[in-house]
Design an enzyme around this catalytic site. Structure first.
Site, PDB file in Angstrom:
ATOM      1  N   TYR A  66     -62.861  -4.611 100.700  1.00  0.00           N
ATOM      2  CA  TYR A  66     -62.829  -5.312  99.418  1.00  0.00           C
ATOM      3  C   TYR A  66     -63.686  -6.578  99.445  1.00  0.00           C
ATOM      4  CZ  TYR A  66     -59.055  -2.740  97.039  1.00  0.00           C
ATOM      5  OH  TYR A  66     -58.301  -1.808  96.399  1.00  0.00           O
ATOM      6  N   ASP A 115     -55.399   9.908 106.567  1.00  0.00           N
ATOM      7  CA  ASP A 115     -55.314  11.187 105.845  1.00  0.00           C
ATOM      8  C   ASP A 115     -53.969  11.860 106.123  1.00  0.00           C
ATOM      9  OD1 ASP A 115     -56.241  11.433 108.468  1.00  0.00           O
ATOM     10  OD2 ASP A 115     -57.763  12.939 108.020  1.00  0.00           O
ATOM     11  N   ASP A 174     -53.847   0.020  99.377  1.00  0.00           N
ATOM     12  CA  ASP A 174     -53.920   0.185  97.919  1.00  0.00           C
ATOM     13  C   ASP A 174     -53.596   1.634  97.557  1.00  0.00           C
ATOM     14  OD1 ASP A 174     -54.591  -0.404  95.202  1.00  0.00           O
ATOM     15  OD2 ASP A 174     -56.550   0.534  95.514  1.00  0.00           O
ATOM     16  N   ASP A 209     -49.797   3.371  95.861  1.00  0.00           N
ATOM     17  CA  ASP A 209     -49.674   4.136  94.610  1.00  0.00           C
ATOM     18  C   ASP A 209     -48.992   5.469  94.891  1.00  0.00           C
ATOM     19  OD1 ASP A 209     -51.121   2.201  93.070  1.00  0.00           O
ATOM     20  OD2 ASP A 209     -52.000   3.807  91.862  1.00  0.00           O
TER      21      ASP A 209
HETATM   22  C1  IPM Z   1     -53.808  -3.323  92.987  1.00  0.00           C
HETATM   23  C2  IPM Z   1     -55.045  -3.029  92.178  1.00  0.00           C
HETATM   24  C3  IPM Z   1     -56.177  -3.954  92.585  1.00  0.00           C
HETATM   25  C4  IPM Z   1     -56.541  -3.608  94.020  1.00  0.00           C
HETATM   26  C5  IPM Z   1     -57.441  -3.933  91.704  1.00  0.00           C
HETATM   27  C6  IPM Z   1     -57.131  -4.042  90.250  1.00  0.00           C
HETATM   28  C7  IPM Z   1     -58.367  -5.030  92.109  1.00  0.00           C
HETATM   29  O1  IPM Z   1     -55.389  -1.690  92.276  1.00  0.00           O
HETATM   30  O2  IPM Z   1     -53.345  -4.472  92.955  1.00  0.00           O
HETATM   31  O3  IPM Z   1     -53.275  -2.410  93.616  1.00  0.00           O
HETATM   32  O4  IPM Z   1     -57.320  -2.667  94.253  1.00  0.00           O
HETATM   33  O5  IPM Z   1     -56.057  -4.291  94.911  1.00  0.00           O
HETATM   34 MN    MN Z   2     -53.874  -0.476  93.295  1.00  0.00          MN
END
Ligand code: IPM
Ligand code: MN
Ligand code: NAD
Length: 359
Positions: free
Chosen positions: A141, A224, A248, A252
């Site tokens: 990042y 993976d 990240d 999710d």
């Molecule tokens: C998160 C989001 C952010 C990230 C983006 C919006 C910069 O996806 O907070 O998970 O990738 O960290």
């Molecule tokens: Mn995210």
């Protein structure tokens, strides 16, 4: 002494979900359970629209001067055509970097009432309680060099750099091990050490750092496989520690184990214990403005804020208990709706949490 909270609602559903979190803070304040002052500022697309900058200097200064920051979400299609440096997401990343928030805690906890809301079988997810510790101010990042250039051939060439200093790996591993010591004492470090030198080093540093934690059972997994294992048998994990981008993506994925991405809160902490608190989801442009977003991830982020930055652990416990009670009552936003439950909107869900808190 009163603690200062900077509220950054942001874009899309940000203002809708943050409004519900503020109701919860107001309710606690009214009964004297906490002593806070709240100030609002602009970030993301909202800030860009106001002054052409997704992270105005005044917002960063106000964030630095606060004990904690509560953020909704940033971004949306309206701002996608902007130059990279002006996009809403730069505002969020600028806050993380500017405050030095290197430790991102993303707890994937399944409220038992939501076992049927997950797309996975309830026996796979019931009892789920994972803490994902994501490195937040380094890795691909922020690595240099980065950019897009046009080669002599006329073709475009885009690149980012995945890099970590040993010290950055060490400090995030320490955070993970310290958290694990208060939980199941098991840490899985997730890397891609079979392919990327930098994560081979990550693995070595994780092992070296663990020498100070003889009680921690440290394991390693390639990212993976880890994503597959999260879906196959998520309860094998206690604490996971990983890089910025892997964290990240994995968080999710883990969010769906808890029923919805609308359930997963987060804390981003710096070395001084200052923190920013936000749901892990984004601005959900597809449902923004309709009053149907799930505010619970944001409300649970407030609980994390009280626990980690405002020294109000008891009030934090009460928020989590109130959320549980509301779920017991059968109230559900659309994203966690299941048969026999009563569907409510964003504000009704927030009001119900406040009522449960007062009861
Ligand atoms: C998160 C989001 C952010 C990230 C983006 C919006 C910069 O996806 O907070 O998970 O990738 O960290
Ligand atoms: Mn995210
Ligand atoms: P998203 O998380 O915004 O949405 C993904 C899906 O989940 C959508 O269908 C959305 O409706 C649903 N969803 C998300 N939060 C919800 C909630 N609280 N209640 C009910 N449903 C919810 O991810 P995206 O669509 O990839 O990104 C949209 C925008 O948000 C982009 O501009 C992205 O950069 C930004 N984003 C910001 C943050 C942040 O501010 N921390 C995090 C992720 C994405």
């Amino acid at each position: 002494m009163s603690k200062k909270i900077l509220v950054l609602a942001g874009d899309g559903i940000g203002p809708e979900i943050v409004a519900e979190a503020i109701k919860v803070l107001d309710a606690l304040q009214a009964e004297g359970a906490i002593d806070v002052t709240m100030e609002e500022a602009l970030v993301g697309g909202a800030a860009y629209d106001d002054c052409g900058d997704p992270l105005p200097a005044a917002t960063l200064e106000a964030a630095k001067a606060s004990d904690a920051v509560l953020l909704g979400a940033v971004g949306g299609p309206k701002w996608e055509p902007l130059h990279f440096s002006k996009r809403p997401e730069r505002g969020l990343l600028g806050l993380r970097a500017g405050l030095g928030l290197f430790a991102n805690l993303r707890p994937a906890f399944l409220y038992p009432q939501l076992a049927d809301a997950s797309t996975l079988k309830s026996e796979v997810v019931s009892g789920l309680d994972i803490m994902i510790v994501r490195e937040l101010t380094g890795g691909i990042y922020f690595g240099e060099p980065r950019g897009v250039e046009t080669l002599e051939s006329g073709e475009r060439y885009g690149y980012n750099t995945l890099c970590y200093k040993e010290s950055e790996v060490k400090r995030i591993c320490r955070v993970a091990y310290d958290i694990a010591m208060k939980r199941g004492k098991r840490v899985c470090s997730v890397d891609k050490a079979n392919v990327l030198e930098v994560t081979e080093m990550w693995r070595e540093v994780a092992i070296e750092t663990a020498a100070d934690y003889p009680e921690i059972e440290l394991s390693h997994m390639y990212v993976d496989n880890a994503s597959m294992q999260l879906v196959r048998a998520p309860k094998q994990f206690d604490v996971m520690v990983t890089t910025n981008m892997f964290g990240d993506i994995l968080s999710d994925c883990a969010a769906m184990l808890t029923g919805s991405i609308g359930m997963l809160p987060s804390a981003s902490l710096n070395a001084e214990g200052q923190g920013m608190y936000e749901p892990i989801h984004g601005s959900a442009p597809d449902i923004a403005g309709r009053g149907i977003a799930n505010p619970l991830a944001t409300i649970l982020s407030v609980a994390m804020m009280l626990r980690y930055s405002l020294d109000a652990g008891e009030a934090a416990d009460r928020i989590e208990a109130a959320v549980s009670k509301v779920l017991d009552q059968g109230l559900r936003t659309g994203d966690i709706m299941s048969e026999g439950m009563r569907q409510v909107g964003t504000a009704e869900m927030g009001d119900a949490v406040v009522a449960a808190l007062r009861a």
